[in-house]
Design an enzyme around this catalytic site. Structure first.
Site, short mmCIF file in Angstrom:
data_model
loop_
_atom_site.label_atom_id
_atom_site.label_comp_id
_atom_site.label_asym_id
_atom_site.label_seq_id
_atom_site.Cartn_x
_atom_site.Cartn_y
_atom_site.Cartn_z
CB THR A 1 -0.97 0.03 1.41
OG1 THR A 1 0.09 0.07 2.35
CG2 THR A 1 -1.70 -1.09 1.41
CE LYS B 1 -16.92 16.04 14.87
NZ LYS B 1 -16.57 15.56 16.34
CD1 TRP C 1 -19.77 14.52 10.47
CD2 TRP C 1 -17.59 14.46 10.30
NE1 TRP C 1 -19.02 13.62 11.63
CE2 TRP C 1 -17.62 13.70 11.63
CE3 TRP C 1 -16.29 14.60 9.98
CZ2 TRP C 1 -16.71 13.34 12.45
CZ3 TRP C 1 -15.24 14.18 10.84
CH2 TRP C 1 -15.65 13.47 12.11
CD GLU D 1 -5.24 -1.79 1.46
OE1 GLU D 1 -5.71 -1.18 0.25
OE2 GLU D 1 -4.98 -1.19 2.28
#
Ligand code: AMP
Length: 539
Positions: A183, A438, A443, A329
């Protein structure tokens, strides 16, 4: 007595795909752009035979089942041969990311225990930087430039000559390891994901489906996405499965080189991250008549969210963007953003609202979203949460069981993506968990904001980050790159966003910079941006 299936236990492994090349698609071309820009032409019969020679030569020189063989290569014929030949003899192809720092490459090669390296001659200067820290017993050099290979290395062509194209495949179980990729590790050390033969075969079958990327033997495919980035999104294997011609760009990834290649080789499908397409859009707009015949291209865009303005611009050229979402993944394709038939009667504006979503999961990919307490959220198009995923080509662990807390107790992968899902099953990513802003308990999606800002006619690139605010906790700051000769102010951006978002979403700061920092796979590197503005003071 219960009835038992009478079907054969036929293992899903790569060798049958390699043999199909010679049997059914021998003349189909594989074209690669060399460092000096000449085109190297070969066909699938030669690729099949040379892959088997590579498998045979690796076996003879002592590589064993399960050993890792690393590649440090651009996208070209020899990398394709490594994709096929290494797993064919039971070893594991480990694609190293040539854009990482020498230190990271050395860490990854050691972590994976790579025994052998196959490297492009033009990448030897990079190899020199980490060779003292690397574990390789042999280094095989691909002579792309036609210049000789130094005696301290093995010449790839001579190495192939030591092998046989009549190589007998060993017995491979479909769950054996075939490939390995790390990754990008924007936080913490990179982690290894190990693909199996089965996961690779199933992923490419699902990817080829008409309602996925619709790849067939009629296609001519150019993965711009590097073969070290999640197997070039599986495309080299999918092309081998269906017998599609491959046109591989080598190290030449600038817009002009790519458009020339598309036109010359009549490419029908290409794939890459949004930054590649933004550059192509600019080039195409600057010279509208130059590449007329490249206009029937389908482009798979993923790795980062695709702004609506990009869909609209390419539609106007007659080039179709298909968005896909996934990660290293997940092999990587997990969702594809095709329109369902029921949406085709909707207005164009509504259709764009669906096309900017990341799409519907492929068959066998299960997706759910959960809140902080692990409670599953409804598919109502607005309840958002962490995205969890599972399926036959989704990793069930990281190599060496690192970061085991990224998997739930009931076996799902916890991605770092926040999303919501609508009643039709379209997944919409709102942010990476750490990129959400935030502000005063609300959000704010940095993806939605930056995508809207990138629709401004004078803005080339935009990235939105959260910056600490003493009253609101965090507030959005937009870093923008403007087109040459243009000036764009905060007031311009607010005017542009007016009506698209509520007032509290609008970025409190708009900073013009020369370039948005990019990751090794061409995505906006927000971690770097956050560093740049870490001591920001609101005035
Ligand atoms: P990588 O493993 O480097 O391919 O990165 C995977 C991550 O890229 C995902 O977890 C997402 O955050 C991001 N990503 C991939 N595709 C998309 C997409 N279509 N839209 C938004 N983000 C994406």
């Amino acid at each position: 007595m219960s009835i038992k299936s009478t079907m054969m236990d036929y293992q899903l492994t790569l060798p049958p795909l390699i043999d199909r090349l010679g049997k059914f698609f021998p003349e189909v071309e594989v074209v690669s752009r060399l460092p000096d820009k000449r085109l190297h032409r070969t066909n699938y019969l030669a690729i099949q035979q040379r892959s088997k020679k590579l498998a045979s030569a690796l076996t003879q020189c002592g590589v064993e089942k399960g050993d890792a063989v690393a590649t440090l290569m651009w996208n070209h014929y020899a990398h394709l041969e490594a994709y096929l030949g290494i797993p064919a003899m039971g070893a594991v192809i480990h694609t190293l990311n040539l854009r990482l720092s020498a230190e990271d490459v050395a860490y990854i090669a050691n972590h994976a225990g790579d025994k052998i390296l196959i490297v492009d001659d033009i990448l030897l200067p990079l190899y020199e930087q980490f060779k003292d820290k690397a574990p390789f017993k042999k280094v095989i050099v691909v002579p792309l430039t036609g210049q000789g290979v130094d005696d301290e290395f093995i010449n790839y062509e001579s190495f192939l000559d030591t092998g046989s194209s009549h190589f007998q495949y060993p017995t491979i179980n479909e769950n054996d390891a075939a490939g390995m990729c790390y990754t990008s590790g924007t936080t913490g050390r990179p982690k290894g994901v190990v693909y199996s033969h089965r996961s690779t075969v199933l992923h490419c079958m699902a990817e080829a489906m008409t309602d996925s990327l619709a790849i067939s033997q009629h296609d001519v495919v150019t993965p711009v996405v590097p073969m070290f980035h999640a197997n070039a999104w599986g495309l080299p294997y999918t092309c081998v499965l269906v017998g599609a011609k491959q046109v591989l760009p080598g190290p030449h990834l600038d817009a002009e080189s790519l458009m020339d290649l598309y036109e010359k080789e009549q490419v029908t499908l290409s794939a890459g991250v949004p930054t590649i397409w933004m550059a192509i859009k600019e080039a195409r707009e600057a010279e509208p008549l130059r590449w007329k015949t490249a206009d029937n291209l389908r482009m798979v865009v993923g790795g980062a969210a695709v702004p609506e303005s990009l869909f609209r611009a390419f539609d106007a050229f007659g080039m179709k963007i298909i968005q896909a979402w996934g990660m290293t993944e997940t092999s990587p394709i997990a969702t594809v953003g095709n329109l369902k038939p029921s949406l085709l009667d909707e207005s164009l504006d509504t259709q764009y609202q669906y096309r900017i979503k990341q799409g519907v999961p492929l068959p066998f990919v299960d997706i759910r979203i959960t809140d902080e307490t692990g409670q599953e959220q409804p598919w109502d198009g607005h309840s958002q949460g962490g995205t969890e995923v599972r399926g036959p080509w989704v990793t069930g662990a990281y190599y060496n069981n690192e970061d085991a807390d990224k998997f739930t107790e009931d076996g799902w992968l916890k991605t770092a993506d926040v999303s919501h899902i609508d009643a039709q099953g379209y997944v919409k990513l709102t942010d990476r968990t750490k990129d959400l802003v935030k502000s005063g308990g609300e959000w704010i999606s940095s993806i939605d904001l930056e995508n809207a800002i990138m629709g401004h006619p004078d803005v080339l690139e935009a990235a939105v980050i959260a910056v600490y605010h003493p009253k609101w906790d965090e507030r959005p700051l937009a870093a923008i790159v403007v087109k040459p000769g243009k000036v764009v102010t905060k007031a311009d951006i607010h005017l542009w966003l007016d009506g698209k978002f509520s007032k509290i979403w609008l970025p409190d700061a708009v900073e013009t910079i020369d370039e948005i920092p990019k990751t090794s796979t061409g995505k906006f590197m927000k971690i770097k941006l956050r560093e740049m503005y870490s001591d920001w003071v609101w005035t």
